[in-house]
Design an enzyme around this catalytic site. Structure first.
Site, PDB file in Angstrom:
ATOM      1  CG  ASP A  93      18.588   5.221 -30.991  1.00 45.84           C
ATOM      2  OD1 ASP A  93      17.579   5.754 -31.393  1.00 45.84           O
ATOM      3  OD2 ASP A  93      19.088   6.175 -30.465  1.00 45.84           O
ATOM      4  CG  ASP A 152      29.518   1.752 -41.771  1.00 45.51           C
ATOM      5  OD1 ASP A 152      30.236   0.836 -41.997  1.00 45.51           O
ATOM      6  OD2 ASP A 152      28.302   2.044 -41.687  1.00 45.51           O
ATOM      7  CG  ASP A 187      30.704  11.089 -29.156  1.00 47.91           C
ATOM      8  OD1 ASP A 187      29.900  10.123 -29.621  1.00 47.91           O
ATOM      9  OD2 ASP A 187      29.915  12.069 -28.570  1.00 47.91           O
ATOM     10  CG  ASP A 222      27.047   6.656 -30.595  1.00 46.61           C
ATOM     11  OD1 ASP A 222      26.754   5.523 -31.199  1.00 46.61           O
ATOM     12  OD2 ASP A 222      26.077   7.350 -30.668  1.00 46.61           O
TER      13      ASP A 222
END
Length: 529
Positions: free
Chosen positions: A289, A136, A197, A195
């Site tokens: 989540d 995104d 990282d 994610d």
């Protein structure tokens, strides 16, 4: 001269009447304190102490459960069936289920290579895994870099898809939802989420997928986070203490007693059937989540937390990034409680005990009371009571309970016990921010859906740690002066880099179209699309 004389007379009159003014202020304070402030502060004290006792009981209960599990509890392998997948002569690698790996990202310049490389390095048959990068990013330079990285792995034969959207509607939840709408994603039985990282170990899928494959009641397997930059600064050390307690105690208790806990949004594997039955991803709160986990639990699905499986990730190392993250977590959880409490009450697929755990323990005590009492008792009631001796806070409320709560939080990180005073200071400093965010979520005010992506540094944070360990001081060159500034040179180099990335991407695409893919299912999926 006339103006100066007027000021002089005013100062002299104030000096002459100084005793009278002080007496009037003291008298006004006494008149206000006794009938107004004392009853209000005393009421606030009783409410705060009641919430403190609720939090204390909850934490002691969870600690006892952990102690019991450690001494007498059954191992995960005895509670749930687990067998290693083995290639068969007839079916070959098709004995392995088809897995989708999703990596949502937004302008992740520092970490995109780490996450994509770790996902592509997972030890799973190449024809039974699909990597999906959901980008995104709004920066065209970063977009080009991520696309080139994906094309690089595609040229190596990895079944990787680079997906972009025209808008950022729904933020992370919107990206994950749209990613599942592709035909190749619908063919997958499980979906792992990381994610930008997060760097899973190569055997991550081999350790988690068998639990889902052999236990049909499980809808989610969650792994633990391992922090690569916990030693970077005092802020990351204190965050490590709080998150270690969350994983070692809260997640473990939820998994072992209620088979429910809040999904952490990453480092987990979902059964696609459970995700779809729960209604898929929704962007109605900033904790998409947790929202998905609650809805899936109400459908009867069970969750499993495995603390022995750790996935590397990065902690926010700046106060600004940490504040935005805590606002999103605190506000989103309170807002989700507002939206889900009635749905939990009327649910027919879960027991009354599990409903009580969801409403009281999971949401009310941990997500609301914990944030409010930290600010109200320790930052308002106790400091003001020093100036109002008529309100006396009991010793058990100021010493005993806070001490036990602090010890229970810190015991999960023994190496940081000597930093517990700093942890208390930072937690109290953040309490106003969390308390405000909680009320914003409960009453749905303007900032309820504010989403700011947590800033990450990737290898840059490691460089800082290495520099500090070698005793070197980092500094920034001044951008003042008549010649070219570092920012100008950086912008020029970014333009050149962007042109090169576009050219490289075109070349990789051309090479990829000429390749003959060894995966017949991936090829048939593309033909169907």
């Amino acid at each position: 001269m006339g103006r100066l004389s007027t000021i002089k007379l005013a100062i002299e009159s104030f000096t002459l009447d100084g005793d009278d003014i002080i007496e009037k202020l003291i008298d006004t304070w006494e008149r206000f304190k006794v009938p107004v402030l004392v009853p209000f502060l005393r009421t606030l004290m009783y409410v705060s102490l009641a919430m403190s006792v609720m939090l204390f009981i909850e934490m002691v209960y969870m600690s006892l459960v952990i102690a019991f599990n450690y001494l007498f509890g059954r191992k995960i392998e005895k509670r749930y069936k687990w067998e290693e997948f083995k290639d068969e002569i007839e079916s070959g690698s098709f004995v392995y289920p088809l897995v989708l790996v999703q990596i949502p990202m937004f302008n992740e310049k520092e970490v995109y290579q780490l996450s994509i490389g770790a996902a592509c390095g997972l030890s799973w048959p190449a024809n039974r895994i699909v990597i999906q990068v959901l980008d995104d990013s709004t920066d065209p330079i970063i977009k080009g870099m991520v696309q080139v990285e994906c094309e690089k792995w595609a040229c190596k034969g990895t079944n990787i898809h680079y997906q972009v959207r025209d808008n950022r509607k729904g933020y992370k939840a919107g990206a994950l939802k749209e990613g599942l709408e592709h035909c190749y994603a619908n063919e997958c039985e499980y979906v792992a989420i990381f994610d930008a990282d997060f760097q899973p170990e190569p055997d991550f899928l081999k350790k988690t997928i068998p639990f889902l494959h052999y236990n049909s009641e499980l809808g989610l397997v969650q792994a633990r986070w391992k922090f690569v930059n916990s030693d970077e600064c005092l802020l990351t050390r204190t965050q490590e203490m709080s998150l270690n307690y969350h994983f070692k105690v809260e997640q473990e208790v939820g998994s072992s007693t209620y088979a429910f806990f809040g999904f952490n949004g990453t480092a987990g594997v979902w059964r696609m059937a459970a995700l779809n039955e729960a209604g898929g991803w929704k962007d109605r709160t900033t904790v998409e989540d947790m929202d998905l986990a609650v809805r899936a639990s109400l459908k009867g699905w069970k969750f499993l937390y495995i603390g022995s499986i750790k996935v590397k990730n990065e902690l926010p190392s700046s106060l600004k990034a940490y504040r935005y993250q805590q606002h999103r977590w605190s506000c989103g959880a309170a807002n989700l409680f507002r939206k889900m409490v009635y749905e939990i009450i009327i649910s027919e697929k879960v027991t009354l005990w599990k409903k009580l755990h969801l409403i009281y323990s999971f949401f009310f005590v941990r997500k609301i009371v914990a944030h409010i009492v930290t600010f109200m008792l320790y930052c308002v009631v106790i400091p003001i009571s020093v100036w109002v001796p008529e309100v006396e806070v009991p010793r058990w409320g100021t010493i005993y309970i806070p001490t036990i709560i602090t010890i229970l939080n810190a015991v999960g990180t023994p190496r940081s016990l000597y930093l517990v005073v700093f942890w208390i200071v930072i937690e109290n400093a953040m309490s106003l921010h969390r308390c405000k965010a909680t009320f914003i979520g409960l009453f749905e005010t303007q900032r309820v859906n504010e989403w700011v992506v947590t800033e990450k540094h990737g290898d840059a944070s490691k460089d800082k740690i290495g520099t500090r360990q070698h005793g070197r001081l980092s500094f920034k060159l001044s951008e003042r002066g008549g010649g070219p500034t570092p920012s100008m040179a950086r912008n020029f180099s970014n333009r050149i880099l962007g042109i090169l990335l576009i050219k490289m991407s075109a070349i990789c695409k051309e090479v990829r179209t000429k390749r003959v893919y060894s995966c017949p299912e991936a090829m048939s999926s593309r033909m169907k699309c």
